[in-house]
Design an enzyme around this catalytic site. Structure first.
Site, PDB file in Angstrom:
ATOM      1  N   HIS A 160       0.847  -1.206   0.000  1.00  0.00           N
ATOM      2  CA  HIS A 160       0.000   0.000   0.000  1.00  0.00           C
ATOM      3  C   HIS A 160       0.874   1.245   0.000  1.00  0.00           C
ATOM      4  CE1 HIS A 160       0.768  -1.083   4.201  1.00  0.00           C
ATOM      5  NE2 HIS A 160       0.783   0.217   4.440  1.00  0.00           N
ATOM      6  N   HIS A 167       0.883   5.451   1.125  1.00  0.00           N
ATOM      7  CA  HIS A 167       0.266   6.495   1.953  1.00  0.00           C
ATOM      8  C   HIS A 167       0.315   7.834   1.208  1.00  0.00           C
ATOM      9  CE1 HIS A 167       0.726   4.231   5.898  1.00  0.00           C
ATOM     10  NE2 HIS A 167       1.624   3.595   5.156  1.00  0.00           N
TER      11      HIS A 167
HETATM   12  P1  AMP Z   1       2.177   0.539   7.205  1.00  0.00           P
HETATM   13  O1  AMP Z   1       2.703   0.773   8.573  1.00  0.00           O
HETATM   14  O2  AMP Z   1       2.883   1.272   6.129  1.00  0.00           O
HETATM   15  O3  AMP Z   1       2.028  -0.941   6.957  1.00  0.00           O
HETATM   16  O4  AMP Z   1       0.733   1.210   7.180  1.00  0.00           O
HETATM   17  C1  AMP Z   1      -0.417   0.614   7.653  1.00  0.00           C
HETATM   18  C2  AMP Z   1      -1.381   1.739   7.854  1.00  0.00           C
HETATM   19  O5  AMP Z   1      -2.660   1.196   7.943  1.00  0.00           O
HETATM   20  C3  AMP Z   1      -1.137   2.582   9.121  1.00  0.00           C
HETATM   21  O6  AMP Z   1      -1.000   3.931   8.773  1.00  0.00           O
HETATM   22  C4  AMP Z   1      -2.397   2.324   9.944  1.00  0.00           C
HETATM   23  O7  AMP Z   1      -2.804   3.471  10.626  1.00  0.00           O
HETATM   24  C5  AMP Z   1      -3.398   1.914   8.889  1.00  0.00           C
HETATM   25  N1  AMP Z   1      -4.473   1.036   9.312  1.00  0.00           N
HETATM   26  C6  AMP Z   1      -4.394  -0.036  10.128  1.00  0.00           C
HETATM   27  N2  AMP Z   1      -5.595  -0.629  10.232  1.00  0.00           N
HETATM   28  C7  AMP Z   1      -6.442   0.072   9.434  1.00  0.00           C
HETATM   29  C8  AMP Z   1      -7.826  -0.049   9.114  1.00  0.00           C
HETATM   30  N3  AMP Z   1      -8.595  -1.012   9.625  1.00  0.00           N
HETATM   31  N4  AMP Z   1      -8.364   0.871   8.272  1.00  0.00           N
HETATM   32  C9  AMP Z   1      -7.613   1.866   7.760  1.00  0.00           C
HETATM   33  N5  AMP Z   1      -6.303   2.014   8.017  1.00  0.00           N
HETATM   34  C10 AMP Z   1      -5.726   1.140   8.850  1.00  0.00           C
END
Ligand code: AMP
Length: 144
Positions: free
Chosen positions: A106, A108
């Site tokens: 993903h 950001h």
């Molecule tokens: P990463 O640390 O790059 O793997 O990013 C994962 C992101 O997903 C973090 O910014 C979290 O805040 C976000 N996240 C975790 N669970 C959820 C969820 N259920 N819905 C939306 N975002 C989420």
């Protein structure tokens, strides 16, 4: 979780894409799903997720990366139109030591506003109010 390994189809983004978990959707097509980060690092923090399963960018095929970043640019422009930030940071983490916490690839999109500090990455901050996220998602969607 190391950089390489087995894709876990029970990761939270896979569950969201299967409709088993809710999300505040910004955009969806055959290849990607975009939704609001529930632990936003700034107002309007949006995620862009390719639907094809892969753990990280290194394991994503080049065609999917092309589509993904085309969508990232389009959604970043909509974030700019909708929220008028002073800057936009695009981040993407590969492997737990790099800061990755969800093991489905993903990107950001993090708007930055002059004078406002960036929140913690990876769920360290406060969970956002759903109504606030819905209102932001509607504005971004409308600008797409
Ligand atoms: P990463 O640390 O790059 O793997 O990013 C994962 C992101 O997903 C973090 O910014 C979290 O805040 C976000 N996240 C975790 N669970 C959820 C969820 N259920 N819905 C939306 N975002 C989420």
């Amino acid at each position: 979780m190391s950089l390489h390994g087995q894709y876990d189809s029970d990761n939270i983004f896979a569950k969201i894409m299967r409709g088993e978990m809710p999300c505040v959707k910004v955009y969806e097509d055959d290849n990607i799903l975009s939704f609001m980060d529930v632990f936003p690092q700034s107002e309007g923090h949006t995620l862009v997720v390719p639907k094809a399963p892969s753990r990280n960018l290194l394991e994503t095929n080049a065609k999917d990366i092309g589509r993904l970043f085309g969508s990232v640019q389009r959604i970043a422009k909509a974030v700019e139109t909708a929220l008028k930030p002073d800057g936009i940071v695009i981040t993407q983490f590969n492997g737990a030591p790099a800061g990755q916490t969800v093991f489905h690839t993903h990107v950001h999109i993090i708007p930055r506003y002059e004078g406002r500090a960036l929140g913690a990455h990876g769920g360290g901050g406060a969970m956002a109010e759903m109504e606030v996220l819905k209102s932001l998602a509607e504005k971004i969607s409308a600008a797409l």
